[in-house]
Scaffold this motif. Structure first.
Motif, PDB file in Angstrom:
ATOM      1  N   THR A  66       0.232  -1.525   5.760  1.00 40.43           N
ATOM      2  CA  THR A  66      -0.847  -1.174   4.830  1.00 40.43           C
ATOM      3  C   THR A  66      -0.662  -1.724   3.420  1.00 40.43           C
ATOM      4  OG1 THR A  66       0.296   0.911   4.336  1.00 40.43           O
ATOM      5  CG2 THR A  66      -1.373   0.950   6.075  1.00 40.43           C
ATOM      6  N   LEU A  67       0.571  -1.938   2.976  1.00 36.67           N
ATOM      7  CA  LEU A  67       0.810  -2.264   1.573  1.00 36.67           C
ATOM      8  C   LEU A  67       0.986  -3.751   1.297  1.00 36.67           C
ATOM      9  CD1 LEU A  67       3.307   0.620   0.690  1.00 36.67           C
ATOM     10  CD2 LEU A  67       0.835   0.563   0.308  1.00 36.67           C
ATOM     11  N   ASP A  68       1.574  -4.486   2.222  1.00 35.13           N
ATOM     12  CA  ASP A  68       1.905  -5.889   1.961  1.00 35.13           C
ATOM     13  C   ASP A  68       0.760  -6.832   2.320  1.00 35.13           C
ATOM     14  OD1 ASP A  68       4.557  -5.597   0.981  1.00 35.13           O
ATOM     15  OD2 ASP A  68       5.275  -5.232   3.020  1.00 35.13           O
ATOM     16  N   GLU A  69       0.796  -8.021   1.688  1.00 39.26           N
ATOM     17  CA  GLU A  69      -0.122  -9.092   2.051  1.00 39.26           C
ATOM     18  C   GLU A  69       0.449  -9.840   3.245  1.00 39.26           C
ATOM     19  OE1 GLU A  69      -3.108  -9.882   0.886  1.00 39.26           O
ATOM     20  OE2 GLU A  69      -3.038  -8.092  -0.401  1.00 39.26           O
ATOM     21  N   TRP A  70      -0.394 -10.100   4.227  1.00 40.64           N
ATOM     22  CA  TRP A  70       0.012 -10.821   5.431  1.00 40.64           C
ATOM     23  C   TRP A  70      -0.606 -12.214   5.436  1.00 40.64           C
ATOM     24  CZ3 TRP A  70       2.351  -8.838  10.179  1.00 40.64           C
ATOM     25  CH2 TRP A  70       2.852  -7.530  10.045  1.00 40.64           C
TER      26      TRP A  70
END
Length: 288
Positions: A66-70
């Motif tokens: 939910t928090l990181d950019e992929w």
């Protein structure tokens, strides 16, 4: 590496997370994992996430769902692997007696031992997917393979599992191609009256590759590229230099055995063999 500017990548990851096998941690079975190892392709809990991070990103690249950019590449890799059940069918294919998978309440040490065995040392892999060096030594080596080759392992497993063709006796499985540039010789041995006609032979398993013959030259320059297929159970590359003779057997001028295991395992682990093109893997000094 391109990153998704929209939320489509995260939506695809969240959709994958809804699969029944992905609703629990791949390593300990804890419910509702919110973290993932993008290069291995598994969803993990917060406690196992800490162990994964300690292994380093070259083994496990941990991202928050939910928090990181992929990146698009990371999302595609996760989806292609298929989730926890698919990955565990490879990484937990052969858990030996005496080893057990930790539970949700396991200690940090228990998680560490299991996760390192599973991903860093890859002790539970299907034996045919492990890379070993068959040198003339009685010592058993456990070569390190980075989990960044997860996709290759999964692909190999699927190919082997789906194939219905019978195994042919004597068939050799190759894992890659080794390119060797023969550059030059310096102060080579005299094998004729005043000089030599040197050429180089490389041997790997049952294969041989040979350079051209340089006439009457103890400091030959070849700059030739020779290629050898690398079998699954590879050993050292044997390099021999011969003096060509027209009317008699060719004379040996020198030889060396080159252990290519560090090169092969590094190239497979990082997925980019070209980055090791200028790396020195050994030095062999002349002897009498």
């Amino acid at each position: 590496m391109s990153y998704s500017k929209s939320g489509s990548g995260k939506r695809r990851i969240r959709d994958l997370l809804t699969q029944s096998d992905n609703r629990v941690c791949a390593d300990c079975g804890a419910p509702d994992p919110k973290w993932a190892s993008a290069n291995i392709g598994v969803f993990i809990c917060l406690k196992c996430c800490g162990v994964h991070r300690s292994l380093g990103t070259h083994i496990s690249k941990v991202l928050s769902v939910t928090l990181d950019e992929w990146s698009d590449e990371e999302v595609d890799s996760m989806i292609e692997i298929g989730g926890n059940a698919s990955a565990n069918s490879i990484y937990e294919a052969f858990i030996p007696e005496g080893s057990s998978k930790p539970g949700p309440d396991a200690s940090h040490d228990q998680r560490m031992r299991f996760i390192r065995s599973k991903y860093e040392h890859q002790e539970f892999l299907k034996p045919s997917l492990r890379i070993t060096s068959v040198r003339g030594s009685s010592t058993k080596s456990t070569p390190y393979l980075s989990s960044s080759i997860s996709k290759k392992i999964i692909d190999s497993f699927r190919t082997n599992s789906s194939s219905q063709q019978p195994q042919l006796e004597g068939m050799v499985e190759f894992i890659g191609l080794l390119k060797v540039t023969i550059k030059k010789g310096t102060n080579l041995a005299v094998r004729d009256m005043m000089s030599s006609d040197p050429y180089v032979v490389l041997t790997l398993g049952q294969q041989k590759a040979q350079s051209t013959v340089v006439k009457s030259n103890l400091n030959p320059v070849w700059n030739e590229e020779l290629m050898l297929s690398v079998p699954h159970n590879y050993g050292s590359v044997k390099l021999q230099v011969f003096d060509y003779d027209t009317f008699s057997a060719d004379d040996i001028m020198g030889e060396a055995e080159i252990d290519i295991q560090p090169l092969i395992t590094s190239a497979m682990a990082f997925g980019d063999p070209e980055m090791f093109g200028d790396m020195q893997i050994g030095k062999w000094l002349k002897s009498h």
